[in-house]
Design a protein around this motif. Sequence first.
Motif, PDB file in Angstrom:
ATOM      1  N   UNK A 137      -8.294   1.798 -11.516  1.00  0.00           N
ATOM      2  CA  UNK A 137      -7.253   0.770 -11.646  1.00  0.00           C
ATOM      3  C   UNK A 137      -5.965   1.183 -10.974  1.00  0.00           C
ATOM      4  N   UNK A 138      -5.582   2.457 -11.117  1.00  0.00           N
ATOM      5  CA  UNK A 138      -4.372   2.954 -10.479  1.00  0.00           C
ATOM      6  C   UNK A 138      -4.498   2.905  -8.967  1.00  0.00           C
ATOM      7  N   UNK A 139      -5.674   3.304  -8.453  1.00  0.00           N
ATOM      8  CA  UNK A 139      -5.888   3.284  -7.005  1.00  0.00           C
ATOM      9  C   UNK A 139      -5.832   1.854  -6.478  1.00  0.00           C
ATOM     10  N   UNK A 140      -6.488   0.934  -7.203  1.00  0.00           N
ATOM     11  CA  UNK A 140      -6.483  -0.462  -6.761  1.00  0.00           C
ATOM     12  C   UNK A 140      -5.074  -1.039  -6.771  1.00  0.00           C
ATOM     13  N   UNK A 141      -4.313  -0.731  -7.797  1.00  0.00           N
ATOM     14  CA  UNK A 141      -2.945  -1.219  -7.871  1.00  0.00           C
ATOM     15  C   UNK A 141      -2.075  -0.657  -6.761  1.00  0.00           C
ATOM     16  N   UNK A 142      -2.274   0.619  -6.433  1.00  0.00           N
ATOM     17  CA  UNK A 142      -1.502   1.237  -5.355  1.00  0.00           C
ATOM     18  C   UNK A 142      -1.810   0.583  -4.017  1.00  0.00           C
ATOM     19  N   UNK A 143      -3.095   0.343  -3.758  1.00  0.00           N
ATOM     20  CA  UNK A 143      -3.490  -0.298  -2.503  1.00  0.00           C
ATOM     21  C   UNK A 143      -2.906  -1.706  -2.407  1.00  0.00           C
ATOM     22  N   UNK A 179      -0.231  -2.796  -3.785  1.00  0.00           N
ATOM     23  CA  UNK A 179       1.200  -2.669  -3.558  1.00  0.00           C
ATOM     24  C   UNK A 179       1.536  -2.394  -2.103  1.00  0.00           C
ATOM     25  N   UNK A 180       0.743  -1.528  -1.468  1.00  0.00           N
ATOM     26  CA  UNK A 180       0.961  -1.249  -0.055  1.00  0.00           C
ATOM     27  C   UNK A 180       0.746  -2.496   0.799  1.00  0.00           C
ATOM     28  N   UNK A 181      -0.275  -3.292   0.483  1.00  0.00           N
ATOM     29  CA  UNK A 181      -0.545  -4.504   1.254  1.00  0.00           C
ATOM     30  C   UNK A 181       0.590  -5.509   1.119  1.00  0.00           C
ATOM     31  N   UNK A 182       1.107  -5.681  -0.105  1.00  0.00           N
ATOM     32  CA  UNK A 182       2.213  -6.618  -0.301  1.00  0.00           C
ATOM     33  C   UNK A 182       3.449  -6.139   0.443  1.00  0.00           C
ATOM     34  N   UNK A 183       3.733  -4.841   0.385  1.00  0.00           N
ATOM     35  CA  UNK A 183       4.911  -4.305   1.063  1.00  0.00           C
ATOM     36  C   UNK A 183       4.799  -4.428   2.568  1.00  0.00           C
ATOM     37  N   UNK A 184       3.593  -4.239   3.101  1.00  0.00           N
ATOM     38  CA  UNK A 184       3.402  -4.326   4.550  1.00  0.00           C
ATOM     39  C   UNK A 184       3.613  -5.733   5.065  1.00  0.00           C
ATOM     40  N   UNK A 185       3.355  -6.764   4.250  1.00  0.00           N
ATOM     41  CA  UNK A 185       3.494  -8.151   4.693  1.00  0.00           C
ATOM     42  C   UNK A 185       4.929  -8.640   4.644  1.00  0.00           C
ATOM     43  N   UNK A 186       5.844  -7.890   4.035  1.00  0.00           N
ATOM     44  CA  UNK A 186       7.215  -8.337   3.913  1.00  0.00           C
ATOM     45  C   UNK A 186       8.022  -8.023   5.174  1.00  0.00           C
ATOM     46  N   UNK A 187       9.078  -8.806   5.354  1.00  0.00           N
ATOM     47  CA  UNK A 187      10.009  -8.546   6.448  1.00  0.00           C
ATOM     48  C   UNK A 187      10.818  -7.286   6.138  1.00  0.00           C
ATOM     49  N   UNK A 188      11.059  -6.456   7.137  1.00  0.00           N
ATOM     50  CA  UNK A 188      11.857  -5.256   6.878  1.00  0.00           C
ATOM     51  C   UNK A 188      13.283  -5.615   6.481  1.00  0.00           C
ATOM     52  N   UNK A 189      13.780  -4.980   5.440  1.00  0.00           N
ATOM     53  CA  UNK A 189      15.137  -5.248   4.964  1.00  0.00           C
ATOM     54  C   UNK A 189      16.178  -4.528   5.806  1.00  0.00           C
ATOM     55  N   UNK A 190      17.395  -5.042   5.768  1.00  0.00           N
ATOM     56  CA  UNK A 190      18.479  -4.458   6.532  1.00  0.00           C
ATOM     57  C   UNK A 190      19.003  -3.211   5.829  1.00  0.00           C
ATOM     58  N   UNK A 191      19.129  -2.127   6.586  1.00  0.00           N
ATOM     59  CA  UNK A 191      19.609  -0.875   6.013  1.00  0.00           C
ATOM     60  C   UNK A 191      21.113  -0.926   5.792  1.00  0.00           C
ATOM     61  N   UNK A 192      21.621  -0.288   4.754  1.00  0.00           N
ATOM     62  CA  UNK A 192      23.074  -0.274   4.529  1.00  0.00           C
ATOM     63  C   UNK A 192      23.781   0.545   5.593  1.00  0.00           C
TER      64      UNK A 192
END
Length: 254
Positions: A39-45, A47-60
């Motif tokens: 379950x932990x491995x599946x959740x981690x994977x 999370x990585x997929x959701x993060x990869x699909x997002x637009x990169x945020x602007x750095x401060x």
Amino acid sequence: MDVSERPVGEGEGEGAAETVEPRPRRRTARLLTSAVVLGVIAGTCAGYLVQAAREPGKLPSLSQPRLAQARGKAPEPLSAARDRQVKVNGDLRRLLLRKPAGARDSTEDEGTDGWLSLPAYAQDFTRPKVAFGLLVQGQFRRAATTGWLQGQRSSVIRLVQYRQEEDKSAAASAEEGHYWAERQARTRSWPVPGTGDGVSYVHDRPTAKYGVSLYEAEAHAWRGDIAMEIWIYDTKPIPASAIRDLAERQMERL
């Protein structure tokens, strides 16, 4: 009683012993552990997929507000007389109170030229071998001592210094002194001025020491890495002012 702890009764053979072994329980635990890991491995994977699909945020911004620089001369360093670290790292015997005028030297302490060695200090405890080990563990550094006689009254002052690289041994030493002093019957106490938890004690019930009946007074306090111990013995009751005055004046020198 848990199944795994149940004893084999009389008349039961090896087959019966095998029936009480909790194999299914252990297997279930392994299955639950595996499910949690998966379950932990599946959740981690995920999370990585959701993060990869997002637009990169602007750095401060990396710039920081400019700090105003102080002007003028730096403060003068403390003199040796005002720098406490210089005082306590020097000759510890110089911080002891001086012998009063007219007082005689005391042989109460087995010190050598004003110093009390670790073995000699440990000998004053009811269990010297145990005390020696605890003092080593508490990082005992050194101890300075002085004492005098005025009539039948004997006074002893000790400054015990610790390295304190890991623990606050000086504070612990004073706390231990408080503990044993407060356990004696018919004891009065007063705080030592200028200290957080320093206390002076007068024991109104005499105790047998060295074949005679003696009254006792004591004081325990600490400052930094130094623990202070004061002891007064007399064949007559000791006034509170005697121990309180010594404790206050000695702590002022620290």
